[in-house]
Design an enzyme around this catalytic site. Structure first.
Site, PDB file in Angstrom:
ATOM      1  N   ASP A  21     -16.340  71.826 -12.187  1.00  0.00           N
ATOM      2  CA  ASP A  21     -15.091  72.600 -12.242  1.00  0.00           C
ATOM      3  C   ASP A  21     -14.248  72.195 -13.452  1.00  0.00           C
ATOM      4  O   ASP A  21     -14.286  71.042 -13.880  1.00  0.00           O
ATOM      5  CB  ASP A  21     -14.309  72.368 -10.937  1.00  0.00           C
ATOM      6  CG  ASP A  21     -13.236  73.422 -10.730  1.00  0.00           C
ATOM      7  OD1 ASP A  21     -13.230  74.447 -11.450  1.00  0.00           O
ATOM      8  OD2 ASP A  21     -12.391  73.228  -9.832  1.00  0.00           O
ATOM      9  N   ASN A  69     -17.542  84.033  -7.530  1.00  0.00           N
ATOM     10  CA  ASN A  69     -17.365  84.149  -8.994  1.00  0.00           C
ATOM     11  C   ASN A  69     -17.641  85.569  -9.522  1.00  0.00           C
ATOM     12  O   ASN A  69     -17.237  85.903 -10.637  1.00  0.00           O
ATOM     13  CB  ASN A  69     -18.260  83.155  -9.750  1.00  0.00           C
ATOM     14  CG  ASN A  69     -17.792  81.718  -9.669  1.00  0.00           C
ATOM     15  OD1 ASN A  69     -18.583  80.779  -9.779  1.00  0.00           O
ATOM     16  ND2 ASN A  69     -16.496  81.503  -9.486  1.00  0.00           N
TER      17      ASN A  69
END
Ligand code: FPP
Length: 245
Positions: A21, A69
């Site tokens: 991340d 996503n």
């Protein structure tokens, strides 16, 4: 003494799972586009993979693209898919040199056809490598995975292959995308966020979590070694008392 030297080689995690991340924030922080962050995330992938190979961790799983996503801007999604195909092409030699076998989990049928075929080719090419299994979670969501496993098990019951009493924890594990892979011992998330975002929910019941403040493009193998060292200072009791261990 480096963390690599401090690590107890007899108590290594068998399986390290990572949530990579912070690519976007890292890029924004230096005035660049988000995709620049993803591009720079590739070298951190190599660091993590080579670090695992170097100390002998047999399973590494990376959250490369979640089912959520897909909701990102179309251009970013396209760029990530292209990056995946180009990276696989470039890294094949590194996989072969390091004995890495590529594996995937997730709904691969959602990916563009060229991604699917590049993945299939690389999986085939690396299938006899046996130092480390590198699993990429792609279009992956753990709740959806559990739903699919449940459907598969119910179908087996309806077809009379198994009875309701045959359903146990191992049967559920065997019907997840991760069948045959041990549960993660250690989960690392970069970027300071402290959540697991629909990642390996069933598999991580007893996983140790380490949250690092660094952004993913900044992650190095020394960070991996330090995190493993920290993991080794913990007592994993699996519900028992210290005295029973
Ligand atoms: C999270 O950062 C990262 C991703 C959604 C993609 C991960 C992809 C890579 C590391 C590059 C390529 C990987 C492979 C396996 C080829 P973010 O964009 O959510 O960062 P942010 O939270 O700062 O926005």
């Amino acid at each position: 003494m480096s963390f690599e030297e401090k690590i107890n080689k007899k108590n290594l995690p068998k399986h390290v799972a990572i949530i990579m991340d912070g690519n976007g924030r890292w890029a924004k922080g230096i005035g660049k586009l988000r995709i620049f962050g993803h591009q720079n995330g590739v070298s951190a992938v190599r660091e993590a993979m080579e670090g695992c190979v170097k100390i002998g961790i047999p399973y590494l799983t990376l959250y490369a693209f979640s089912s959520e996503n897909w909701n990102r801007p179309k251009l970013e999604v396209q760029a990530l898919m292209e990056l995946l195909v180009n990276t696989l092409a470039k890294e094949t030699a590194t996989f072969m040199k390091n004995g890495v076998r590529l594996n995937t989990i997730g709904n691969l049928q959602d990916l563009p056809k060229n991604c699917q075929s590049k993945l299939a080719d690389t999986i085939e090419l690396t299938k006899d490598n046996n130092t480390c299994v590198l699993t990429l979670a792609l279009s992956y969501g753990s709740r959806a995975e559990i739903v699919e496993a449940t459907k598969a098990i119910v179908r087996k019951v309806i077809d009379g292959e198994i009875s309701v009493d045959d359903i146990n924890e191992s049967l559920i594990s065997e019907n997840l995308f991760t069948a045959g892979i041990p549960d993660p011992d250690l989960m690392i998330r970069t970027s300071g966020e402290q959540r697991i975002s629909n990642y390996l929910l069933y598999q991580m019941a007893y996983t140790e979590f380490c949250f690092l403040d660094k952004m993913w493009p900044e992650f190095t193998r020394e960070d991996l070694f330090e995190t493993i060292y920290n993991y080794q200072q913990r007592e994993r009791r699996f519900g028992k008392t210290s005295e029973q261990l």
